[in-house]
Scaffold this motif. Structure first.
Motif, PDB file in Angstrom:
ATOM      1  N   LYS A 102      55.070 -78.909 104.256  1.00 51.38           N
ATOM      2  CA  LYS A 102      55.283 -80.187 103.571  1.00 51.38           C
ATOM      3  C   LYS A 102      56.177 -80.024 102.346  1.00 51.38           C
ATOM      4  CE  LYS A 102      52.740 -83.942 101.284  1.00 51.38           C
ATOM      5  NZ  LYS A 102      51.391 -84.455 100.904  1.00 51.38           N
ATOM      6  N   TYR A 103      55.952 -78.944 101.583  1.00 50.86           N
ATOM      7  CA  TYR A 103      56.715 -78.740 100.350  1.00 50.86           C
ATOM      8  C   TYR A 103      57.892 -77.769 100.524  1.00 50.86           C
ATOM      9  CZ  TYR A 103      52.813 -81.177  98.207  1.00 50.86           C
ATOM     10  OH  TYR A 103      51.867 -82.121  97.885  1.00 50.86           O
ATOM     11  N   GLY A 104      58.100 -77.294 101.756  1.00 50.59           N
ATOM     12  CA  GLY A 104      59.242 -76.420 102.029  1.00 50.59           C
ATOM     13  C   GLY A 104      59.150 -75.052 101.392  1.00 50.59           C
ATOM     14  N   GLU A 105      57.940 -74.599 101.068  1.00 46.77           N
ATOM     15  CA  GLU A 105      57.759 -73.317 100.383  1.00 46.77           C
ATOM     16  C   GLU A 105      57.484 -72.184 101.376  1.00 46.77           C
ATOM     17  OE1 GLU A 105      58.257 -72.640  97.269  1.00 46.77           O
ATOM     18  OE2 GLU A 105      58.711 -74.701  96.695  1.00 46.77           O
ATOM     19  N   TYR A 106      58.422 -71.984 102.303  1.00 43.79           N
ATOM     20  CA  TYR A 106      58.269 -70.907 103.281  1.00 43.79           C
ATOM     21  C   TYR A 106      59.619 -70.625 103.923  1.00 43.79           C
ATOM     22  CZ  TYR A 106      58.664 -74.139 107.269  1.00 43.79           C
ATOM     23  OH  TYR A 106      59.109 -75.042 108.194  1.00 43.79           O
ATOM     24  N   SER A 107      59.715 -69.485 104.609  1.00 39.33           N
ATOM     25  CA  SER A 107      60.948 -69.145 105.314  1.00 39.33           C
ATOM     26  C   SER A 107      60.884 -69.726 106.729  1.00 39.33           C
ATOM     27  CB  SER A 107      61.139 -67.627 105.382  1.00 39.33           C
ATOM     28  OG  SER A 107      62.175 -67.296 106.293  1.00 39.33           O
ATOM     29  N   ARG A 108      61.721 -70.693 107.001  1.00 45.70           N
ATOM     30  CA  ARG A 108      61.733 -71.315 108.328  1.00 45.70           C
ATOM     31  C   ARG A 108      62.214 -70.327 109.397  1.00 45.70           C
ATOM     32  NH1 ARG A 108      63.768 -75.009 104.634  1.00 45.70           N
ATOM     33  NH2 ARG A 108      62.415 -76.835 104.329  1.00 45.70           N
ATOM     34  N   LYS A 109      63.198 -69.512 109.035  1.00 48.06           N
ATOM     35  CA  LYS A 109      63.768 -68.575 110.004  1.00 48.06           C
ATOM     36  C   LYS A 109      62.743 -67.534 110.440  1.00 48.06           C
ATOM     37  CE  LYS A 109      67.815 -65.633 110.797  1.00 48.06           C
ATOM     38  NZ  LYS A 109      69.068 -65.109 110.217  1.00 48.06           N
ATOM     39  N   ILE A 110      62.050 -66.925 109.469  1.00 51.05           N
ATOM     40  CA  ILE A 110      61.038 -65.910 109.797  1.00 51.05           C
ATOM     41  C   ILE A 110      59.928 -66.524 110.640  1.00 51.05           C
ATOM     42  CG2 ILE A 110      59.212 -64.458 108.828  1.00 51.05           C
ATOM     43  CD1 ILE A 110      61.097 -63.846 106.488  1.00 51.05           C
ATOM     44  N   THR A 111      59.480 -67.719 110.264  1.00 52.42           N
ATOM     45  CA  THR A 111      58.402 -68.378 111.003  1.00 52.42           C
ATOM     46  C   THR A 111      58.838 -68.700 112.430  1.00 52.42           C
ATOM     47  OG1 THR A 111      57.567 -69.352 108.946  1.00 52.42           O
ATOM     48  CG2 THR A 111      56.803 -70.337 111.001  1.00 52.42           C
ATOM     49  N   LEU A 112      60.088 -69.088 112.606  1.00 56.75           N
ATOM     50  CA  LEU A 112      60.614 -69.367 113.946  1.00 56.75           C
ATOM     51  C   LEU A 112      60.616 -68.110 114.803  1.00 56.75           C
ATOM     52  CD1 LEU A 112      62.037 -71.186 116.022  1.00 56.75           C
ATOM     53  CD2 LEU A 112      64.210 -70.618 114.890  1.00 56.75           C
ATOM     54  N   PHE A 113      61.092 -66.997 114.241  1.00 58.51           N
ATOM     55  CA  PHE A 113      61.165 -65.755 115.016  1.00 58.51           C
ATOM     56  C   PHE A 113      59.777 -65.211 115.355  1.00 58.51           C
ATOM     57  CE2 PHE A 113      65.597 -65.870 114.143  1.00 58.51           C
ATOM     58  CZ  PHE A 113      66.205 -65.028 115.057  1.00 58.51           C
ATOM     59  N   THR A 114      58.841 -65.323 114.410  1.00 57.20           N
ATOM     60  CA  THR A 114      57.486 -64.834 114.712  1.00 57.20           C
ATOM     61  C   THR A 114      56.791 -65.725 115.744  1.00 57.20           C
ATOM     62  OG1 THR A 114      56.589 -66.049 112.809  1.00 57.20           O
ATOM     63  CG2 THR A 114      57.134 -63.729 112.478  1.00 57.20           C
ATOM     64  N   ALA A 115      57.133 -67.019 115.747  1.00 55.77           N
ATOM     65  CA  ALA A 115      56.537 -67.930 116.730  1.00 55.77           C
ATOM     66  C   ALA A 115      56.987 -67.569 118.149  1.00 55.77           C
ATOM     67  CB  ALA A 115      56.917 -69.374 116.416  1.00 55.77           C
ATOM     68  N   ILE A 116      58.160 -66.935 118.258  1.00 55.47           N
ATOM     69  CA  ILE A 116      58.689 -66.560 119.580  1.00 55.47           C
ATOM     70  C   ILE A 116      58.370 -65.096 119.896  1.00 55.47           C
ATOM     71  CG2 ILE A 116      60.767 -66.331 120.989  1.00 55.47           C
ATOM     72  CD1 ILE A 116      61.999 -68.573 119.209  1.00 55.47           C
ATOM     73  N   PHE A 117      58.867 -64.192 119.057  1.00 54.18           N
ATOM     74  CA  PHE A 117      58.760 -62.767 119.358  1.00 54.18           C
ATOM     75  C   PHE A 117      57.410 -62.184 118.929  1.00 54.18           C
ATOM     76  CE2 PHE A 117      63.272 -63.765 119.069  1.00 54.18           C
ATOM     77  CZ  PHE A 117      63.727 -63.249 120.275  1.00 54.18           C
ATOM     78  N   GLY A 118      56.793 -62.791 117.919  1.00 45.41           N
ATOM     79  CA  GLY A 118      55.442 -62.355 117.542  1.00 45.41           C
ATOM     80  C   GLY A 118      54.465 -62.583 118.669  1.00 45.41           C
ATOM     81  N   VAL A 119      54.633 -63.691 119.382  1.00 45.92           N
ATOM     82  CA  VAL A 119      53.774 -64.002 120.532  1.00 45.92           C
ATOM     83  C   VAL A 119      53.942 -62.948 121.628  1.00 45.92           C
ATOM     84  CG1 VAL A 119      53.450 -65.647 122.433  1.00 45.92           C
ATOM     85  CG2 VAL A 119      53.616 -66.469 120.077  1.00 45.92           C
ATOM     86  N   ALA A 120      55.174 -62.467 121.826  1.00 53.17           N
ATOM     87  CA  ALA A 120      55.420 -61.425 122.834  1.00 53.17           C
ATOM     88  C   ALA A 120      54.644 -60.156 122.484  1.00 53.17           C
ATOM     89  CB  ALA A 120      56.916 -61.127 122.919  1.00 53.17           C
ATOM     90  N   GLY A 121      54.646 -59.786 121.186  1.00 54.20           N
ATOM     91  CA  GLY A 121      53.879 -58.619 120.741  1.00 54.20           C
ATOM     92  C   GLY A 121      52.389 -58.811 120.947  1.00 54.20           C
ATOM     93  N   VAL A 122      51.916 -60.025 120.683  1.00 55.30           N
ATOM     94  CA  VAL A 122      50.495 -60.355 120.863  1.00 55.30           C
ATOM     95  C   VAL A 122      50.078 -60.168 122.317  1.00 55.30           C
ATOM     96  CG1 VAL A 122      48.846 -62.277 120.911  1.00 55.30           C
ATOM     97  CG2 VAL A 122      50.281 -61.923 118.912  1.00 55.30           C
ATOM     98  N   LEU A 123      50.865 -60.701 123.235  1.00 57.14           N
ATOM     99  CA  LEU A 123      50.506 -60.652 124.650  1.00 57.14           C
ATOM    100  C   LEU A 123      50.459 -59.212 125.174  1.00 57.14           C
ATOM    101  CD1 LEU A 123      52.527 -63.727 125.969  1.00 57.14           C
ATOM    102  CD2 LEU A 123      50.060 -63.559 125.570  1.00 57.14           C
TER     103      LEU A 123
END
Length: 290
Positions: free
Chosen positions: A229-250
């Motif tokens: 809501k307040y934009g206090e985060y890295s959008r790019k890092i969160t995007l990559f972890t949402a994709i490739f972090g899931v691969a590591g999890v599986l």
């Protein structure tokens, strides 16, 4: 009951995903311009959440990595640490609850205990001295690891294979996990503590995983939406972890599922020792800085 839990996980994290996608669309011209090499973020995201699935803190690893690489400012670091783990942890929870047999009552009681602890805990834990708590917990984790290793060498009776708790043991587990949820608010992670508790109560060590991930996947998205809501985060890092972090999890979930109880005991002992040493080193660093 388990189906209801899985449905709620999808619902809560689905709301987060919608908010995140809306924010990405609103800032689509800025996302890929943020710091971080794409290949590096792909590999690091997979590795961070592969290890996180085994209970190794993704917060700790990410903090060191992102600061060293100057990928995110200290102001946006807390938001990034929270938002980046929402989708991978949701996948962890869905996978573990689906593939690891645990009695529904035990699972739901433990998840509720941690969520309630995380919600009402701050009013109590703010009065505590974090460094003192860390010192006692680090010693406790080492002792727990020693008991597991002693069992492996047949020096003491080893852990059990139960898939659920009842009576006094369930009450003990609920109280302990409630406390762990509260301790999260002062930066003391609950993964290793939950592992030690589950093992000590005679459960199959693998049951620690759906309990840990199940609790976190309800608590983290709610706070993370405020960072979006307040934009206090890295959008790019969160995007990559949402994709490739899931691969590591599986990948990690597949390994945990295929490991037998004996191997899991070694894994848990290693995580407990790692967590204990990390706390001791962190305490020493804080004293040095002071």
């Amino acid at each position: 009951m388990v189906t209801i839990v899985l449905s709620l996980i999808v619902l809560v994290n689905g709301i987060f995903a919608i908010r995140f996608i809306q924010d990405l669309i609103a800032h689509k011209g800025e996302v890929m311009k943020e710091p971080g090499n794409n290949i590096f973020l792909s590999i690091s995201s997979a590795c961070i959440f592969f290890l996180s699935t085994f209970g190794v803190s993704d917060f700790a690893i990410s903090t060191i990595l992102y600061r060293k690489k100057k990928l995110v400012s200290d102001k946006k670091l807390p938001g990034t640490l929270n938002t980046q783990c929402v989708i991978p942890v949701a996948v962890m929870a869905l996978a573990y609850i689906s593939v690891i047999k645990v009695e529904p009552v035990t699972l739901i009681v433990c998840i509720l205990a941690q969520v309630i602890g995380a919600y009402i805990g701050p009013r109590f834990v703010v009065k505590l001295e974090p460094k003192v708590i860390r010192k006692f917990i680090s010693i406790g984790l080492l002792v727990a690891a020693m008991f597991i290793l002693a069992g492996k060498f047949n020096l003491v009776p080893s852990g059990g294979n139960a898939s659920g708790l009842s009576g006094v043991k369930l009450i003990i587990a609920a109280i302990a996990i409630f406390i762990y949820g509260a301790l999260n608010n002062i930066g003391i992670g609950s993964y290793s503590l939950t592992m030690a508790t589950v093992y000590a109560l005679g459960l199959n060590p693998a049951i620690a995983f759906p309990i840990m991930m199940g609790a976190c996947t309800f608590a983290v998205p709610i706070g993370s939406m405020q960072f979006i809501k307040y934009g206090e985060y890295s959008r790019k890092i969160t995007l990559f972890t949402a994709i490739f972090g899931v691969a590591g999890v599986l990948c990690a979930v597949y390994l945990v599922k295929s490991l037998n109880v004996s191997m899991l005991q070694w894994v848990i002992a290693a995580v407990l020792i790692y967590s204990s040493i990390s706390m001791i080193l962190e305490d020493r660093k804080m004293k040095k800085n002071a």
